[in-house]
Design a protein around this motif. Sequence first.
Motif, PDB file in Angstrom:
ATOM      1  N   TYR A   1     -49.408 -14.898  43.105  1.00  0.00           N
ATOM      2  CA  TYR A   1     -49.021 -13.490  43.050  1.00  0.00           C
ATOM      3  C   TYR A   1     -49.589 -12.837  41.795  1.00  0.00           C
ATOM      4  CZ  TYR A   1     -45.560 -14.894  46.573  1.00  0.00           C
ATOM      5  OH  TYR A   1     -44.945 -15.382  47.698  1.00  0.00           O
TER       6      TYR A   1
ATOM      7  N   TYR B   1     -41.873  -7.305  43.416  1.00  0.00           N
ATOM      8  CA  TYR B   1     -41.846  -8.740  43.080  1.00  0.00           C
ATOM      9  C   TYR B   1     -40.685  -9.473  43.734  1.00  0.00           C
ATOM     10  CZ  TYR B   1     -37.995  -7.965  39.770  1.00  0.00           C
ATOM     11  OH  TYR B   1     -36.779  -7.651  39.207  1.00  0.00           O
TER      12      TYR B   1
ATOM     13  N   ALA C   1     -41.303 -11.058  47.216  1.00  0.00           N
ATOM     14  CA  ALA C   1     -42.282 -12.145  47.315  1.00  0.00           C
ATOM     15  C   ALA C   1     -41.516 -13.470  47.299  1.00  0.00           C
ATOM     16  CB  ALA C   1     -43.245 -12.082  46.134  1.00  0.00           C
TER      17      ALA C   1
ATOM     18  N   VAL D   1     -48.220  -8.139  43.444  1.00  0.00           N
ATOM     19  CA  VAL D   1     -46.821  -7.703  43.385  1.00  0.00           C
ATOM     20  C   VAL D   1     -46.635  -6.797  42.173  1.00  0.00           C
ATOM     21  CG1 VAL D   1     -45.967  -9.810  44.500  1.00  0.00           C
ATOM     22  CG2 VAL D   1     -46.051  -9.689  42.000  1.00  0.00           C
TER      23      VAL D   1
END
Lengths: 270, 270
Positions: A195, A205, A208, A237
């Motif tokens: 990420y 974030y 994820a 992200v």
Amino acid sequence: MIEKITSATNARVKRLISLRKKAKLRKQEQVFLLEGERLFTDTPRAFIREIYVTEEYLKDRPEASMPAGCTILTEEIMRKVSDTETPQGVMCVAQMPSYQKEDLLGRSAKAEAGKAPLLLILENIQDPGNLGTMMRTAEAAGVTGVLLSKDTVDLFNPKTVRATMSAIFRVPFLYTDDLTGAIRSLRDEYGMQVYAAHLDASIPYDQADCTGPCAFLIGNEGNGLTDEAANAASSRVHIPMEGQIESLNAAMAAGILMFEASRQRRHGGM
Amino acid sequence: MIEKITSATNARVKRLISLRKKAKLRKQEQVFLLEGERLFTDTPRAFIREIYVTEEYLKDRPEASMPAGCTILTEEIMRKVSDTETPQGVMCVAQMPSYQKEDLLGRSAKAEAGKAPLLLILENIQDPGNLGTMMRTAEAAGVTGVLLSKDTVDLFNPKTVRATMSAIFRVPFLYTDDLTGAIRSLRDEYGMQVYAAHLDASIPYDQADCTGPCAFLIGNEGNGLTDEAANAASSRVHIPMEGQIESLNAAMAAGILMFEASRQRRHGGM
């Protein structure tokens, strides 16, 4: 009988100052300086090559409690050698820990069995304090390893070492000449979700999934990630922000991401 | 015609240096120094009292674009006055923003209607960079106000101001002589959950409901919270940590807590 150095032009004093200032010399000799009581106490003895103390420091300690072979410096010389304005009276030359790629994935003998790898990947971080804080936070968040682009500031800079709070001896790390290649390899060969922390990302974030093998990629303080590195990641992200702040401090952003992974792993999901 | 100061013994130069160094003078005059292009551009004009620039800085800018009444300093004097090693050629004397307790609760005209107050309460934070980073992160996390114990480092220290990235003009703050009394008042009169960040806490931070009116209480970098402050809180929370790290950096801990509140508020719950 403890040896005492009283001349600032002594060759060993000059070498200590060079080790403080020069990343190249540290790299050549694979050693670095540790300063202060706390780091001295926390460091595994096997890593310590030389110990320097002041007489003031020894006063409070029976000589027998000091490891063999320590050398006394005058207060003045300790101040010259030290990176801090008020040195604590003890300084060591320590061997750098050294790791292989596999160590970063938590596959060393010491790693917790069955734990999914969690990596922090840093591209061109320049602030020594930020890098040290990231190492300290990484250990606390359960990161298995830290991968650094070769243009990231030296991890063995005295300011960085201090800020790690000894995590430098406990979190496996590796500098790489080919960050993009390493990211692709982690993604394609090791099946990791990489990420990239990116202001232009569409995924928050906390959407994820960090419960499987994954990594966070963090860019330079001023410029963020290069397109090359960001494009090599699995996805981008961002950390949703209010107000007019354009970005978080790089270490802060890394910490928030790493502790989101830690939170998800404790809860078994997002 | 722009006035130019060429003597380092000029009374205004001496005053600028005093404003950089002395929190007491800043407090007396209710002004502080802003350095660098970015802060200068971001600062609301109404707060700027005096502007100092170098000739080098003016070179790239048409004189007409500069606000009236700016004064030129030689490069040498700017270096003397500046808190940084490489000054950017522009420095201002700015008026301190000033707030009431109600402003911290997000009840000002500018605040988003219906948003539950989210406070950061700081006891005796000593590192200027930490304090600045906390202000910057607080704005990004949607904190409505920051309450500071009177022994916390001065928010208008040049290092702190720089680290806030202008959040110092956007996040309401208040120093209090009676932190414990203020905590009790927030808890009992305003119905806030005050969560003390404490290593001995039994509740993990992500099990604390942050969707209603709440506050995080953060203690000194070395010593943590005083018992008095911690006991005044509604409950204690900790950030679960792996490895051998004893505690996180204070700004990092504050950031992780504030962004957990932000996450919960976006998701409508824990």
